[in-house]
Motif scaffolding. Structure first.
Motif, PDB file in Angstrom:
ATOM      1  N   GLY A  35       0.812  -1.226   0.000  1.00 17.87           N
ATOM      2  CA  GLY A  35       0.000   0.000   0.000  1.00 17.87           C
ATOM      3  C   GLY A  35       0.827   1.249   0.000  1.00 17.87           C
ATOM      4  N   SER A  36       1.881   1.262   0.838  1.00 19.72           N
ATOM      5  CA  SER A  36       2.724   2.475   0.904  1.00 19.72           C
ATOM      6  C   SER A  36       3.557   2.620  -0.363  1.00 19.72           C
ATOM      7  CB  SER A  36       3.636   2.423   2.130  1.00 19.72           C
ATOM      8  OG  SER A  36       4.525   1.345   1.989  1.00 19.72           O
ATOM      9  N   GLN A  37       3.983   1.493  -0.931  1.00 22.05           N
ATOM     10  CA  GLN A  37       4.787   1.570  -2.152  1.00 22.05           C
ATOM     11  C   GLN A  37       3.948   2.032  -3.338  1.00 22.05           C
ATOM     12  OE1 GLN A  37       6.789  -2.057  -3.406  1.00 22.05           O
ATOM     13  NE2 GLN A  37       8.682  -0.937  -3.220  1.00 22.05           N
ATOM     14  N   GLN A  38       2.739   1.562  -3.395  1.00 19.42           N
ATOM     15  CA  GLN A  38       1.882   1.935  -4.524  1.00 19.42           C
ATOM     16  C   GLN A  38       0.995   3.134  -4.185  1.00 19.42           C
ATOM     17  OE1 GLN A  38      -0.059  -1.611  -5.890  1.00 19.42           O
ATOM     18  NE2 GLN A  38       1.872  -2.579  -6.410  1.00 19.42           N
ATOM     19  N   LYS A  39       1.285   3.759  -3.051  1.00 22.79           N
ATOM     20  CA  LYS A  39       0.579   4.979  -2.622  1.00 22.79           C
ATOM     21  C   LYS A  39      -0.944   4.765  -2.629  1.00 22.79           C
ATOM     22  CE  LYS A  39       4.677   6.767  -2.766  1.00 22.79           C
ATOM     23  NZ  LYS A  39       5.384   7.182  -3.877  1.00 22.79           N
ATOM     24  N   LEU A  40      -1.353   3.609  -2.113  1.00 23.17           N
ATOM     25  CA  LEU A  40      -2.780   3.288  -2.147  1.00 23.17           C
ATOM     26  C   LEU A  40      -3.570   4.080  -1.113  1.00 23.17           C
ATOM     27  CD1 LEU A  40      -2.540  -0.597  -2.487  1.00 23.17           C
ATOM     28  CD2 LEU A  40      -3.226   0.997  -4.246  1.00 23.17           C
ATOM     29  N   PHE A  41      -2.853   4.522  -0.061  1.00 26.03           N
ATOM     30  CA  PHE A  41      -3.569   5.198   1.017  1.00 26.03           C
ATOM     31  C   PHE A  41      -3.381   6.707   0.972  1.00 26.03           C
ATOM     32  CE2 PHE A  41      -1.970   1.014   2.661  1.00 26.03           C
ATOM     33  CZ  PHE A  41      -3.164   0.337   2.490  1.00 26.03           C
ATOM     34  N   GLN A  42      -2.996   7.237  -0.186  1.00 26.51           N
ATOM     35  CA  GLN A  42      -2.798   8.687  -0.313  1.00 26.51           C
ATOM     36  C   GLN A  42      -3.898   9.304  -1.163  1.00 26.51           C
ATOM     37  OE1 GLN A  42       1.094   9.634  -1.716  1.00 26.51           O
ATOM     38  NE2 GLN A  42       2.107   8.786   0.071  1.00 26.51           N
ATOM     39  N   LYS A  43      -4.112  10.629  -0.947  1.00 29.12           N
ATOM     40  CA  LYS A  43      -5.107  11.343  -1.751  1.00 29.12           C
ATOM     41  C   LYS A  43      -4.568  11.487  -3.170  1.00 29.12           C
ATOM     42  CE  LYS A  43      -7.590  14.776  -0.271  1.00 29.12           C
ATOM     43  NZ  LYS A  43      -7.870  16.134   0.268  1.00 29.12           N
ATOM     44  N   LYS A  44      -5.477  11.405  -4.120  1.00 27.70           N
ATOM     45  CA  LYS A  44      -5.039  11.442  -5.512  1.00 27.70           C
ATOM     46  C   LYS A  44      -5.902  12.374  -6.340  1.00 27.70           C
ATOM     47  CE  LYS A  44      -2.978   6.930  -5.495  1.00 27.70           C
ATOM     48  NZ  LYS A  44      -3.051   5.558  -5.842  1.00 27.70           N
ATOM     49  N   ILE A  45      -5.321  12.842  -7.435  1.00 26.96           N
ATOM     50  CA  ILE A  45      -6.094  13.613  -8.406  1.00 26.96           C
ATOM     51  C   ILE A  45      -6.042  12.877  -9.751  1.00 26.96           C
ATOM     52  CG2 ILE A  45      -5.674  15.848  -7.292  1.00 26.96           C
ATOM     53  CD1 ILE A  45      -3.679  16.336  -9.698  1.00 26.96           C
ATOM     54  N   THR A  46      -6.885  13.297 -10.641  1.00 23.50           N
ATOM     55  CA  THR A  46      -6.942  12.641 -11.950  1.00 23.50           C
ATOM     56  C   THR A  46      -6.499  13.616 -13.034  1.00 23.50           C
ATOM     57  OG1 THR A  46      -8.778  11.331 -11.161  1.00 23.50           O
ATOM     58  CG2 THR A  46      -8.482  11.425 -13.521  1.00 23.50           C
ATOM     59  N   LEU A  47      -5.621  13.160 -13.907  1.00 23.47           N
ATOM     60  CA  LEU A  47      -5.193  13.951 -15.071  1.00 23.47           C
ATOM     61  C   LEU A  47      -5.470  13.140 -16.337  1.00 23.47           C
ATOM     62  CD1 LEU A  47      -1.785  15.451 -13.896  1.00 23.47           C
ATOM     63  CD2 LEU A  47      -3.961  16.612 -14.025  1.00 23.47           C
ATOM     64  N   ASN A  48      -5.728  13.854 -17.404  1.00 25.57           N
ATOM     65  CA  ASN A  48      -6.059  13.180 -18.659  1.00 25.57           C
ATOM     66  C   ASN A  48      -5.100  13.589 -19.764  1.00 25.57           C
ATOM     67  OD1 ASN A  48      -8.695  12.002 -17.751  1.00 25.57           O
ATOM     68  ND2 ASN A  48      -9.079  14.159 -17.384  1.00 25.57           N
TER      69      ASN A  48
ATOM     70  N   SER B 171      -4.007   8.442 -12.472  1.00 23.27           N
ATOM     71  CA  SER B 171      -4.227   8.724 -11.058  1.00 23.27           C
ATOM     72  C   SER B 171      -2.911   9.247 -10.481  1.00 23.27           C
ATOM     73  CB  SER B 171      -4.654   7.435 -10.366  1.00 23.27           C
ATOM     74  OG  SER B 171      -4.929   7.689  -9.037  1.00 23.27           O
ATOM     75  N   ILE B 172      -2.906  10.523 -10.083  1.00 22.72           N
ATOM     76  CA  ILE B 172      -1.667  11.176  -9.645  1.00 22.72           C
ATOM     77  C   ILE B 172      -1.778  11.551  -8.168  1.00 22.72           C
ATOM     78  CG2 ILE B 172      -0.160  13.182 -10.055  1.00 22.72           C
ATOM     79  CD1 ILE B 172      -0.225  11.431 -12.495  1.00 22.72           C
ATOM     80  N   GLU B 173      -0.676  11.347  -7.450  1.00 22.13           N
ATOM     81  CA  GLU B 173      -0.667  11.745  -6.027  1.00 22.13           C
ATOM     82  C   GLU B 173      -0.935  13.244  -5.926  1.00 22.13           C
ATOM     83  OE1 GLU B 173       3.111  10.736  -4.287  1.00 22.13           O
ATOM     84  OE2 GLU B 173       3.155   8.941  -5.537  1.00 22.13           O
ATOM     85  N   SER B 174      -1.777  13.623  -4.985  1.00 17.34           N
ATOM     86  CA  SER B 174      -2.077  15.050  -4.833  1.00 17.34           C
ATOM     87  C   SER B 174      -0.830  15.831  -4.390  1.00 17.34           C
ATOM     88  CB  SER B 174      -3.212  15.254  -3.837  1.00 17.34           C
ATOM     89  OG  SER B 174      -2.870  14.632  -2.627  1.00 17.34           O
ATOM     90  N   MET B 175       0.121  15.109  -3.770  1.00 19.08           N
ATOM     91  CA  MET B 175       1.377  15.731  -3.342  1.00 19.08           C
ATOM     92  C   MET B 175       2.166  16.275  -4.545  1.00 19.08           C
ATOM     93  SD  MET B 175       4.314  13.744  -1.257  1.00 19.08           S
ATOM     94  CE  MET B 175       5.084  13.155  -2.730  1.00 19.08           C
ATOM     95  N   ALA B 176       2.028  15.593  -5.681  1.00 18.82           N
ATOM     96  CA  ALA B 176       2.773  16.000  -6.882  1.00 18.82           C
ATOM     97  C   ALA B 176       2.059  17.090  -7.674  1.00 18.82           C
ATOM     98  CB  ALA B 176       3.001  14.793  -7.774  1.00 18.82           C
TER      99      ALA B 176
ATOM    100  N   SER C 290      -4.940  21.110 -11.956  1.00  8.89           N
ATOM    101  CA  SER C 290      -5.978  20.774 -10.988  1.00  8.89           C
ATOM    102  C   SER C 290      -6.678  19.487 -11.439  1.00  8.89           C
ATOM    103  CB  SER C 290      -6.966  21.927 -10.846  1.00  8.89           C
ATOM    104  OG  SER C 290      -7.387  22.337 -12.119  1.00  8.89           O
ATOM    105  N   ASN C 291      -7.515  18.972 -10.581  1.00  3.37           N
ATOM    106  CA  ASN C 291      -8.151  17.680 -10.835  1.00  3.37           C
ATOM    107  C   ASN C 291      -8.932  17.690 -12.162  1.00  3.37           C
ATOM    108  OD1 ASN C 291      -8.915  15.068 -10.301  1.00  3.37           O
ATOM    109  ND2 ASN C 291     -10.719  15.684  -9.151  1.00  3.37           N
ATOM    110  N   GLY C 292      -8.685  16.693 -12.997  1.00  2.54           N
ATOM    111  CA  GLY C 292      -9.416  16.560 -14.260  1.00  2.54           C
ATOM    112  C   GLY C 292      -8.810  17.306 -15.426  1.00  2.54           C
ATOM    113  N   ASP C 293      -7.678  17.980 -15.229  1.00  2.00           N
ATOM    114  CA  ASP C 293      -7.047  18.744 -16.321  1.00  2.00           C
ATOM    115  C   ASP C 293      -6.527  17.813 -17.421  1.00  2.00           C
ATOM    116  OD1 ASP C 293      -7.546  21.159 -15.342  1.00  2.00           O
ATOM    117  OD2 ASP C 293      -5.522  21.642 -14.677  1.00  2.00           O
TER     118      ASP C 293
END
Lengths: 265, 323
Positions: free
Chosen positions: B31-44, B85-90, B126-129
């Protein structure tokens, strides 16, 4: 006692065998249904379940440890030359993790347990059947199916996923020792590289397979033992059939589950 | 009283606990390696060709894994839309005008999406860009280049084959050099001449070295000019003065030329003096007259000194002179 369909005359040997095969499947189906009915109905044989867990799980640890460690080391050693041909030895942890977690751990554990525990179950229950101990239990108001079959199937179904986890852990440690001695890879780097290609779906699939394999070994061993006939010869046959059929079914199930899991991957 | 045996439940409990710990640790590691428990945004992104990219492949930004490919679907007729699916941290590191291309993790690794470039002035995604996509270098491209190289290599080797064949047959300069014995003699002579020439050039170089060493002598003019700043300043000043003198001389010569030209003109007084013969005759006569006139005037003045009217004056003058 040989069962036949009511009103049918089995003169053709092939037809006789086909009929016997389907009758056998029906019996297994009824046996399984009875297991699910009995497992939910009280009284619960907790002590016997714990004892069986100990017999199946804890007593299998030495052989599982040995098998897992050797599997990890040997698989790593055998994979290295192929990868080093194109300078990809850094992929060894990832390759080993995929092989062990996705396939080897559930399959090898199930096969070892089928050999060790499945045969034991078949022989034990079969000997009780042929020596009429089961009949004696029925007479003494003890439900032999619940006490002998349900506890064993439940125990092996619970313990096999744990043994698979243990197998995977020991196998990876064996692989690490080999990788470390050859490539001087650190433990952290090995773990990081190992889980690169592993997803939670893989872990879930592995545990699901082990549950199915455990149930298969338990049902097969107990069914063969519970339906054993022809005295001591029947005991041997039951033990042998329990192992052979369990292994056969494990491979079939492995193939089917892999196909199903790949659909979700 | 029957004694309860706690050995089996305890052992089984410990075994189950250890197995569960391994499972949980494994799940959390993945989970930590694949960042499964982190907030994410979506880019297209929209690509013309995804080159075998699959859902689950990694997304890199500056060489760091920041997410995974979530979905790949066809877009319009021939294009492919990718949802990542991109980490919100990035999120605060990806500029709106950043581009994305499909690359490979190593030479034979999995396909990856690489996000690169962009300017901070454009702001952050931002999310969905939607990000702009660019065609990356695929293995097929590299193989195509290699194919061209192979063709060139074949051509080169064929040419080389022809050249070596000619050489073996004694065609061309190199062929003659290899096969013709007289060429070797000529070459040996040339080399001998070169040897002599090099010996002479060595001597010349030694002379030049001696000359330059003399130039470097601290008492020499050149050295002083180079190294002594005072001499150089004086030299510079002298050159300046010479320059101004040359300028003055130039002006003087101009004037002289002008005067000379005027002397040549007969109408001008000087020219007339130089070239008019009649004037010269008149001047001769005039001078002759002046000479006879001055003699007569001298005689007259002598006579005046002895005149009684002026005698007294000259005596007084003589007395003052004698005092």
């Amino acid at each position: 006692m040989q069962k036949t369909l009511p009103g049918s005359v089995n003169r053709n040997p092939l037809r006789k065998k086909v009929n016997a095969f389907f009758i056998n499947i029906y019996d297994v189906y009824k046996f399984s249904i009875r297991f699910f009915k009995e497992v939910l109905a009280p009284p619960y044989e907790f002590k016997e379940v714990v004892r069986q867990c100990y017999e199946i799980g804890c007593k299998s640890l030495p052989i599982i440890t040995l098998t897992a460690f050797i599997t990890g080391v040997v698989f790593t050693k055998q994979s290295r030359p192929s990868l080093s041909e194109f300078g990809a030895t850094s992929w060894l942890p990832s390759l080993i993790a995929i092989a062990i977690i996705r396939a080897l751990a559930p399959l090898m554990t199930a096969l070892v347990i089928a050999g060790k525990v499945g045969s034991n179950m078949g022989a034990e229950i079969a000997s009780m059947r042929v020596t009429e101990q089961i009949d004696a239990m029925e007479v003494s108001c003890t439900n032999p199916f619940k006490f002998l079959v349900v506890t064993r199937i439940l125990s092996i179904t619970v313990m096999l996923p744990l043994l698979v986890t243990y197998f995977a852990f020991i196998g990876m440690m064996g692989a690490y020792l080999n990788v470390h001695s050859n490539e001087l890879t650190s433990f952290r780097s090995f773990i990081e590289d190992s889980f690169v290609k592993i997803s939670l779906l893989d872990v879930f699939a592995s545990l699901l397979k082990s549950v199915v394999f455990g149930f298969t070994i338990g049902i097969t061993g107990c069914f063969k033992g519970f339906t054993a006939q022809h005295g001591t010869v029947g005991v041997g046959r039951a033990a042998n059939a329990a192992v052979v059929i369990s292994m056969f079914l494990i491979f079939i199930e492995e193939m089917v589950i892999v196909q199903i899991i790949n659909y979700f991957r | 009283m029957k004694k309860t045996n706690y050995k089996h439940p305890l052992t089984v409990g410990i075994f189950i606990f250890i197995a569960l710990v391994i499972i949980v640790t494994g799940v959390f590691t993945i989970g930590s390696q694949q960042k499964l428990f982190q907030k994410k945004i979506t880019l297209n992104m929209i690509f013309d060709d995804v080159s075998g990219l699959q859902a689950g492949n990694n997304v890199w930004l500056s060489g760091v894994k920041i997410g995974t490919v979530k979905r790949i679907v066809f877009y319009k007729n021939t294009q492919v839309a990718i949802t990542m699916s991109i980490e919100s941290m990035a999120q605060s590191h990806i500029c709106k005008d950043a581009k994305a291309k499909i690359s490979t993790d190593g030479f034979i690794g999995n396909k990856i999406v690489v996000i690169y470039g962009g300017t901070e002035s454009a702001g952050f995604v931002s999310n969905g860009d939607f990000l702009k996509s660019e065609k990356g270098t695929t293995t097929d491209d590299m193989l195509a280049t290699l194919q061209v190289n192979n063709k060139n290599l074949v051509e080169i080797t064929e040419n080389f084959k022809i050249i070596t064949a000619k050489m073996l047959h004694g065609d061309g300069t190199l062929g003659k050099l290899i096969n013709d014995g007289s060429m070797v003699d000529e070459l040996q002579k040339t080399i001998l001449n070169l040897k002599h020439a090099s010996a002479r050039s060595e001597k010349m170089m030694a002379d030049a070295a001696g000359f330059t060493s003399r130039l470097n002598n601290s008492d020499g003019l050149v050295n002083e000019l180079i190294s002594d700043t005072v001499v150089f300043a004086n030299f510079k000043e002298t050159v300046g003065q010479l320059k101004s003198a040359v300028a003055d001389a130039s002006v003087f010569i101009d004037n002289m030329q002008k005067a000379g030209s005027q002397l040549n003109e007969q109408k001008k007084p000087a020219g007339m003096l130089l070239s008019d013969e009649e004037l010269a005759g008149d001047l001769k006569v005039m001078i002759k007259n002046l000479k006879s006139g001055s003699q007569k005037l001298d005689e007259d003045l002598e006579a005046i000194q002895h005149n009684f009217l002026f005698r007294g004056y000259f005596r007084k003058k003589a007395k003052v002179k004698s005092k």
